[in-house]
Design a protein around this motif. Structure first.
Motif, short mmCIF file in Angstrom:
data_model
loop_
_atom_site.label_atom_id
_atom_site.label_comp_id
_atom_site.label_asym_id
_atom_site.label_seq_id
_atom_site.Cartn_x
_atom_site.Cartn_y
_atom_site.Cartn_z
N UNK A 16 0.82 -1.20 0.00
CA UNK A 16 0.00 0.00 0.00
C UNK A 16 0.87 1.27 0.00
N UNK A 17 1.93 1.24 0.79
CA UNK A 17 2.84 2.38 0.82
C UNK A 17 3.51 2.59 -0.55
N UNK A 18 3.93 1.53 -1.16
CA UNK A 18 4.57 1.63 -2.46
C UNK A 18 3.61 2.17 -3.51
N UNK A 19 2.35 1.64 -3.48
CA UNK A 19 1.37 2.14 -4.45
C UNK A 19 1.10 3.64 -4.21
N UNK A 20 1.05 4.00 -2.92
CA UNK A 20 0.80 5.40 -2.59
C UNK A 20 1.94 6.29 -3.07
N UNK A 52 4.73 14.42 -10.94
CA UNK A 52 5.28 14.55 -12.28
C UNK A 52 4.27 15.19 -13.23
N UNK A 53 3.00 14.75 -13.12
CA UNK A 53 1.97 15.33 -13.97
C UNK A 53 1.79 16.82 -13.67
N UNK A 54 1.85 17.16 -12.39
CA UNK A 54 1.72 18.58 -12.02
C UNK A 54 2.88 19.39 -12.57
N UNK A 55 4.10 18.86 -12.43
CA UNK A 55 5.28 19.59 -12.92
C UNK A 55 5.18 19.82 -14.42
N UNK A 59 1.83 6.51 -6.83
CA UNK A 59 0.74 7.41 -7.22
C UNK A 59 1.11 8.87 -6.97
N UNK A 60 1.74 9.11 -5.80
CA UNK A 60 2.17 10.47 -5.48
C UNK A 60 3.21 10.95 -6.48
N UNK A 61 4.13 10.07 -6.86
CA UNK A 61 5.16 10.42 -7.84
C UNK A 61 4.53 10.78 -9.18
N UNK A 62 3.54 9.99 -9.59
CA UNK A 62 2.86 10.24 -10.86
C UNK A 62 2.13 11.58 -10.81
#
Length: 355
Positions: A10-14, A23-26, A17-20
């Motif tokens: 769950x932590x890894x998926x989170x 990156x999308x925001x940047x 997801x946070x990384x994605x």
């Protein structure tokens, strides 16, 4: 153990997801609310140079001193320039005297012209009388020739005095003091007085004197820089953005700025202009073939373009030309991106407490 693995997943998926999301925001924010740390405070740096040469007799300022417009910076020995002014004044007086002499010469030439005109009229009349008598053969041919010679001489004398009068008048103006002699002397005096005034060098504007290396007794050379002056009213902020980040800049674009020297403080700016080129694309006619840029990188470095920013508020006095800053652009008519830009610049300002 299964519970631990489930938590880890769950932590890894989170995190993924946070990384994605980040990156999308940047990627998106780089067009609508671009941020750059490649920004500096710029200003007009003036190299103050005297217009006359001579030894320095006074240095009225100290290094990094703030000065007002018209404030004395340093002085040059003015002895020879005072002598030049006095010499020019004497030359002007002589020019007035020569002008007076020319007016007297004009009066004399006019009198001579009048006298020669009377002689000419008399000689012409005498020649006409003798010509009539010669036709009746009452006088000799030699007498006629003599009368004609006197007539021609009188006409030549009259013409000479008339031309002399015109030549003298040509040197004089419409009124006293407008002659070419006086005008030239006045111009020389004005030049001498101007050179004398240039022995005192004043601040061209409100600003700061920096890198002062003047001493009394040093030789100042005309048109050679002696001081470095920075106008405090000409400071602005310029930021270098990737070119894709500037495509949406418009008249409604504004900027948030935070300085490295003032961490945590945010300042409002407006976009004044965007430069229309970069030095790497400038070409000079040299007679050589084009030098083709070669890069083996699959993804080349992004080209940056300069954006100039202005503010109604003066640049803080703690800053100097070259101070670093962080800038975020945003459209003022979009509350969403303005809010996100505000968050970005505040985070950048807080990080300035660390580095």
């Amino acid at each position: 153990m299964p519970h631990t693995q489930s938590t880890f997943r769950r932590w890894m998926r989170s995190l993924i997801l946070l990384f994605i999301i980040i990156m999308a925001y940047i990627i998106v924010a780089d067009r609508y609310a671009p941020l750059t740390t490649e920004s500096r405070v710029y200003g007009y740096v003036v190299q103050v140079a005297p217009e006359v040469s001579g030894p320095i007799t006074e240095v009225a300022i100290r290094n990094n001193q703030a000065v007002e417009k018209g404030q004395l910076l340093f002085s040059i020995n003015n002895s020879k320039y005072i002598l030049a002014v006095n010499k020019a004044k004497v030359a002007l007086q002589q020019a007035y005297e020569q002008e007076t002499s020319l007016y007297a010469q004009v009066e004399a030439a006019i009198a001579n012209t009048a006298s020669s005109k009377a002689s000419y009229i008399n000689a012409a009349a005498e020649y006409q009388r003798i010509s009539k008598l010669a036709k009746k053969q009452l006088v000799s041919v030699s007498m006629q020739d003599s009368a004609y010679a006197k007539y021609q001489a009188a006409r030549s004398t009259l013409h000479a005095y008339q031309q002399q009068t015109l030549a003298i008048k040509a040197k004089l103006g419409e009124v006293s003091g407008d002659s070419s002699l006086v005008m030239a002397a006045k111009n020389n005096l004005a030049q001498a007085e101007l050179s004398l005034s240039h022995t005192h060098i004043f601040a061209p504007n409100k600003g700061v004197i920096t890198n002062l290396q003047l001493e009394v007794g040093a030789m100042a050379t005309a048109n050679q820089p002696m001081l470095t002056f920075i106008s405090s009213d000409s400071l602005w902020v310029a930021a270098d953005f990737r070119e894709k980040a500037t495509t949406l800049i418009s008249k409604t674009s504004a900027a948030y700025v935070t300085y490295d020297a003032l961490p945590g403080q945010v300042f409002d700016f407006t976009v004044a202009s965007r430069d229309f080129g970069v030095a790497s694309a400038q070409q000079t006619a040299s007679g050589q073939l084009t030098a083709v840029e070669v890069s083996n990188r699959w993804v080349r470095d992004a080209q940056r373009i300069r954006v100039n920013l202005t503010s109604e508020q003066a640049i803080p006095p703690q800053l100097f030309v070259g101070s670093r800053a962080t800038v975020v652009l945003y459209p003022v008519d979009n509350v969403w991106w303005q809010t996100l830009a505000s968050i970005q610049i505040k985070l950048a300002g807080l990080l300035h407490y660390i580095y």
